[in-house]
Write an enzyme that holds these catalytic residues in place. Sequence first.
Site, mmCIF file in Angstrom:
data_model
loop_
_atom_site.group_PDB
_atom_site.id
_atom_site.type_symbol
_atom_site.label_atom_id
_atom_site.label_comp_id
_atom_site.label_asym_id
_atom_site.label_seq_id
_atom_site.Cartn_x
_atom_site.Cartn_y
_atom_site.Cartn_z
ATOM 1 C CG ASN A 53 -1.759 0.900 1.171
ATOM 2 O OD1 ASN A 53 -1.240 2.549 1.349
ATOM 3 N ND2 ASN A 53 -3.068 0.748 1.673
ATOM 4 C CG HIS A 57 1.456 5.891 4.295
ATOM 5 N ND1 HIS A 57 0.111 7.151 5.621
ATOM 6 C CD2 HIS A 57 0.719 4.106 5.595
ATOM 7 C CE1 HIS A 57 -0.761 6.785 6.287
ATOM 8 N NE2 HIS A 57 0.029 5.239 5.859
ATOM 9 N NE ARG A 92 7.367 21.792 1.729
ATOM 10 C CZ ARG A 92 8.800 22.135 2.352
ATOM 11 N NH1 ARG A 92 9.681 21.697 0.953
ATOM 12 N NH2 ARG A 92 9.098 21.691 3.213
ATOM 13 C CG HIS A 95 -8.230 3.986 1.105
ATOM 14 N ND1 HIS A 95 -8.976 3.496 1.933
ATOM 15 C CD2 HIS A 95 -9.251 4.299 0.632
ATOM 16 C CE1 HIS A 95 -9.910 4.358 2.711
ATOM 17 N NE2 HIS A 95 -10.554 4.843 1.194
ATOM 18 N NE ARG A 100 -9.442 8.024 4.138
ATOM 19 C CZ ARG A 100 -9.727 7.361 5.274
ATOM 20 N NH1 ARG A 100 -8.420 6.767 5.347
ATOM 21 N NH2 ARG A 100 -10.192 7.450 6.055
ATOM 22 N NE ARG A 102 -7.615 11.494 4.909
ATOM 23 C CZ ARG A 102 -8.061 10.614 6.477
ATOM 24 N NH1 ARG A 102 -7.078 10.036 7.117
ATOM 25 N NH2 ARG A 102 -9.109 11.157 6.828
ATOM 26 C CG HIS A 103 -3.721 9.180 1.642
ATOM 27 N ND1 HIS A 103 -4.208 8.336 1.069
ATOM 28 C CD2 HIS A 103 -3.984 8.646 2.401
ATOM 29 C CE1 HIS A 103 -5.020 7.428 1.571
ATOM 30 N NE2 HIS A 103 -5.306 7.809 2.816
ATOM 31 C CD GLU A 116 -7.214 -0.226 1.004
ATOM 32 O OE1 GLU A 116 -7.289 0.915 2.042
ATOM 33 O OE2 GLU A 116 -6.318 -0.857 1.249
ATOM 34 C CB THR A 118 -5.247 4.575 8.971
ATOM 35 O OG1 THR A 118 -5.086 3.729 8.132
ATOM 36 C CG2 THR A 118 -5.091 3.887 10.240
ATOM 37 C CB THR A 119 -9.238 1.319 7.371
ATOM 38 O OG1 THR A 119 -8.812 2.925 5.667
ATOM 39 C CG2 THR A 119 -10.114 1.483 7.222
ATOM 40 C CD GLU A 176 -6.908 -5.802 2.819
ATOM 41 O OE1 GLU A 176 -7.031 -5.773 1.254
ATOM 42 O OE2 GLU A 176 -6.214 -5.567 3.518
ATOM 43 C CG HIS A 198 -5.426 -1.686 9.452
ATOM 44 N ND1 HIS A 198 -5.810 -0.346 8.684
ATOM 45 C CD2 HIS A 198 -4.669 -0.930 10.681
ATOM 46 C CE1 HIS A 198 -5.101 0.465 10.290
ATOM 47 N NE2 HIS A 198 -5.750 0.281 10.780
ATOM 48 C CG HIS A 208 3.081 3.670 8.876
ATOM 49 N ND1 HIS A 208 3.512 3.072 10.092
ATOM 50 C CD2 HIS A 208 2.896 4.835 8.449
ATOM 51 C CE1 HIS A 208 4.019 3.751 10.260
ATOM 52 N NE2 HIS A 208 3.725 5.163 9.858
HETATM 53 N N1 PXP Z 1 -5.142 -3.184 4.333
HETATM 54 C C1 PXP Z 1 -6.732 -2.089 4.174
HETATM 55 C C2 PXP Z 1 -8.025 -2.407 3.411
HETATM 56 C C3 PXP Z 1 -6.259 -0.493 5.003
HETATM 57 O O1 PXP Z 1 -7.476 0.239 4.699
HETATM 58 C C4 PXP Z 1 -5.467 -0.600 4.973
HETATM 59 C C5 PXP Z 1 -4.360 0.538 5.525
HETATM 60 O O2 PXP Z 1 -4.542 1.866 4.988
HETATM 61 C C6 PXP Z 1 -4.068 -1.291 4.946
HETATM 62 C C7 PXP Z 1 -4.419 -2.625 4.677
HETATM 63 C C8 PXP Z 1 -2.282 -1.141 5.441
HETATM 64 O O3 PXP Z 1 -2.398 -0.834 6.889
HETATM 65 P P1 PXP Z 1 -1.065 -0.462 6.976
HETATM 66 O O4 PXP Z 1 -1.101 0.851 6.412
HETATM 67 O O5 PXP Z 1 -1.207 -0.127 9.100
HETATM 68 O O6 PXP Z 1 0.460 -1.935 6.845
#
Ligand code: PXP
Length: 253
Positions: A11, A14, A22, A56, A58, A62-63, A83, A113-114, A164, A205, A228
């Site tokens: 993912n 970030h 910035r 994702h 959103r 935001r990102h 997502e 975050t989710t 998931e 997650h 992350h």
């Molecule tokens: N899976 C889903 C469905 C998520 O919403 C997220 C966070 O955006 C992740 C995985 C990844 O989570 P993490 O950034 O904590 O690894």
Amino acid sequence: MSSKSILLGVNIDHVATVRQARYKDSPRGCGQFVEPDPITIALLCEKAGAQGITVHPREDARHIQQADVRRLRECIATRLNMEMAATDEMLTFALEVLPEAICVVPESREEVTTEGGLEVAGQFERIERIVKSAADAGIESSLFIDPVAEQIEASAKAGAKYIELHTGAYANAYYKSGERQAEYDRLVEGATLADELGLIVNAGHGINYVNVGEVITIPYLHELNIGHSIISRALYFGIDEAVREMKALIAGA
Ligand code: PXP
């Protein structure tokens, strides 16, 4: 299923978080220098062995921006997993971009975050309709849910190919011995039920370089989606090393 065959989806949200910090108001696509570029990072993740890229977009953008998703669609060679909130607007966008997969997630503007799993049973018609519309367009659906029997059963009934499992509660309990075991057991039971119902089981997650060793012992896992922790480690060692190290841990090395 042996842990060696669990896939890694990275993912990259970030990466865009850092860029937006910035360059939020800078127009892109007109030669202006903007960094870091999530698409470049996605390609480096693939080169390091990632089997999928997750983003994702959103509602509050935001990102990751919708323009990023369109560019990823054109550039990446693995699977694009998008997502999305369970809204008509996001479904329309998914049908335009045609990712290989969507993962329907709960979304509220306030959350960092989710935070919790998707309520599938409580909004069954909406979720079933999204899954069907996606399938008609050749997009596979995953539903991001807590390891709760009612939600797993509803996911199977809605026609989703994947779930998931939300590993956030497990990750939060990792250093609390009693709670961690209970959360781990819930994930094992959830994965087992999902497999019995014919669902393919992903998880994500809060998975990091420490807890992944135990996460891969959950049965029936097909893919882990990790963001992350990998992006954080890339700050120390670069994205290539970060992805390779996570892949080695997933392989049980
Ligand atoms: N899976 C889903 C469905 C998520 O919403 C997220 C966070 O955006 C992740 C995985 C990844 O989570 P993490 O950034 O904590 O690894």
